[in-house]
Scaffold this active site. Structure first.
Site, PDB file in Angstrom:
ATOM      1  N   CYS A 191      31.934  45.550  32.935  1.00 47.25           N
ATOM      2  CA  CYS A 191      32.397  46.474  31.914  1.00 47.25           C
ATOM      3  C   CYS A 191      31.287  47.460  31.564  1.00 47.25           C
ATOM      4  CB  CYS A 191      32.836  45.710  30.672  1.00 47.25           C
ATOM      5  SG  CYS A 191      33.258  46.768  29.269  1.00 47.25           S
ATOM      6  N   ASP A 198      34.121  41.935  35.749  1.00 46.87           N
ATOM      7  CA  ASP A 198      35.488  42.271  36.121  1.00 46.87           C
ATOM      8  C   ASP A 198      35.670  41.909  37.591  1.00 46.87           C
ATOM      9  OD1 ASP A 198      36.151  43.455  33.606  1.00 46.87           O
ATOM     10  OD2 ASP A 198      35.084  45.272  34.203  1.00 46.87           O
TER      11      ASP A 198
END
Length: 285
Positions: A191, A198
């Site tokens: 992120c 992620d």
């Protein structure tokens, strides 16, 4: 009206709920949506003027609930399809907070919910978006399937550095053009604001000189410590391959695992197909 903050300003996420202690509102509040311009990050990878691709971002929301007029909780799964030419993305935590604001909100029915979502999200993204809602009785029709293509992860490569390196993208210029679909499940980025990981599977379809698969896999693994939002990572992959390998046709699709009940699945392409990307959930989603 939700705030629209310029990402090119170093303080641009100061008003975002990301990385901050949050009070979860349970009454409808569209002001929770936090919009971020796409253009700042696009300029960073050299996109100005006409976009070199078209596409969509497919959002799936699995934690959607509201009350009917008698106070009984209702649930649904929402899918929001956002054109890639929208001027804004919506920061995902703010999207979750916005959805949570329906939890104790009484609505006349699912059509009333759809109308609110359609209006608020279209305003937040800056373009008309498509909203579909799946009710309980249809949950069994949800499909799970993996991205199709030749698996890059089969390659026995050595990785010594985890950084973006476009020099790893190479072609076999002396070989005849090919039409090829390649897949990896090893895409990981972080992120942009919080640094949280992620995870994604990525599919690359192209027509052109054969791309050296070992180098492509190493390039994708280079995102492992890179900080960008999902949509930005996919556009960076698309632009890097397009410029370095110069395929005649190119499409990049990533299926990201969910966080906070949301998954985001960006697709970018420069050629028209009869169908857009499948929204079949993969096994990690």
């Amino acid at each position: 009206m939700n705030p629209k903050i310029n990402m090119t300003d170093s303080s641009s996420t100061d008003f975002s709920p990301l990385g901050k202690t949050t009070i979860y509102k349970t009454e409808y509040d569209p002001s929770l949506l936090f919009s971020i311009p796409r253009q700042g990050k696009r300029e960073e990878i050299g996109i100005t003027g006409t976009l070199p691709f078209f596409g969509v971002d497919i959002w799936n929301a699995y934690e959607v609930s509201w009350l009917n007029l008698r106070g009984k909780p209702q649930i649904a799964i929402a899918t929001v399809t956002v054109p890639a030419n929208s001027p804004f993305i919506i920061e995902s935590k703010s999207f979750k907070l916005y959805l949570n604001s329906f939890n104790q909100t009484k609505l006349a029915g699912i059509d009333a919910l759809r109308s609110l979502l359609q209006a608020d999200l279209s305003a937040g993204f800056g373009v008309a978006v498509q909203v579909t809602l799946m009710q309980q009785q249809d949950f069994s029709s949800l499909k799970i399937g993996e991205l199709e293509g030749l698996l890059l992860d089969r390659l026995d490569i050595e990785v010594t550095e985890y950084k973006l390196d476009t020099s790893l993208l190479q072609i076999q210029a002396d070989e005849a053009p090919v039409e090829e679909t390649l897949v990896s499940h090893l895409l990981k980025s972080n992120c942009l604001v919080t640094g949280q990981p992620d995870w994604a599977s990525v599919q690359i379809q192209y027509v052109g000189s054969p791309i050296v698969q070992e180098g492509l896999l190493q390039y994708l693994i280079g995102f492992r410590q890179h900080n960008e939002f999902h949509e930005q990572c996919v556009e960076r992959i698309f632009v890097d391959i397009l410029r370095t390998c110069q395929p005649q046709k190119l499409a990049v699709y990533a299926r990201y695992t969910r966080r906070g009940g949301l998954d985001i699945n960006p697709w970018r392409s420069n050629f028209t197909t009869q169908q857009g990307p499948s929204n079949a959930r993969n096994s990690r989603q």
